[in-house]
Design an enzyme around this catalytic site. Structure first.
Site: not given
Length: 189
Positions: A112, A140, A158, A163, A178
């Protein structure tokens, strides 16, 4: 170029377009069948074959699944996806052979407008593909953001938020994720 073509090309598009709305409703009808408790496994497999872009031999996806369109999701062979996957597939989501998912993972392709408030309020969005190469393991609750590629054999801890791209054969974790260490191979592991 219509809104579906814009979406698939990674351009800004109007998600409220009637053609896209019809495609989302069709996806929701199929998901309702797939996600119904007690549905026969053979019927679930049939629904996934109709819903998803491709389903490799031996792939298993546990209910529930949430998706926008379904046709942009591609599962390789012997993939196992645990309960409650959210796969917002406005762009292609490719899941390589042997990938494993813990419960409640999210694969999010929509983008967006960030800087332009007026443009953001218009509802416009675009999408970037997600690629998980073969033998990736998502723990998870992992969230994978738009445009991310995770290299072959990598493990994501998990609760991590991925990103940016992750190279092959590493363990990555955190928010944002990371690389923590390289993974050993073969008999060393």
């Amino acid at each position: 170029m219509n809104e579906l073509e814009k979406m698939l090309a990674g351009e800004w598009y109007e998600p409220g377009d009637p053609q896209l709305d019809t495609a989302r409703r069709q996806c929701q009808r199929l998901l309702a069948r797939f996600n119904t408790p007690g549905t026969d496994p053979a019927e679930c497999r049939e629904v996934l074959g109709e819903l998803l872009g491709s389903v490799g031999e031996g792939a298993q996806l546990m209910p529930t699944l949430r998706a926008d369109y379904g046709f942009n999701i591609h599962l390789g062979r012997d993939v196992f996806i645990n309960y409650d996957l959210v796969a917002l597939d406005c762009a292609k989501i490719s899941i390589g052979d042997g990938a494993l998912f813990g419960p409640r993972c999210q694969l999010l392709t929509p983008v967006h407008p960030v800087d332009d408030v007026a443009f953001r309020r218009s509802g416009a969005e675009r999408a970037e593909p997600i690629v998980l190469e073969e033998n990736v393991w998502l723990g998870g609750g992992v969230i994978v953001n738009p445009g991310v590629r995770i290299g072959a054999g990598s493990v994501i801890g998990s609760g991590s938020v991925v990103t940016r791209d992750i190279p092959a054969r590493v363990f990555a974790a955190g928010s944002p994720a990371r690389v923590v260490r390289e993974l050993r191979t073969g008999a060393e592991s």
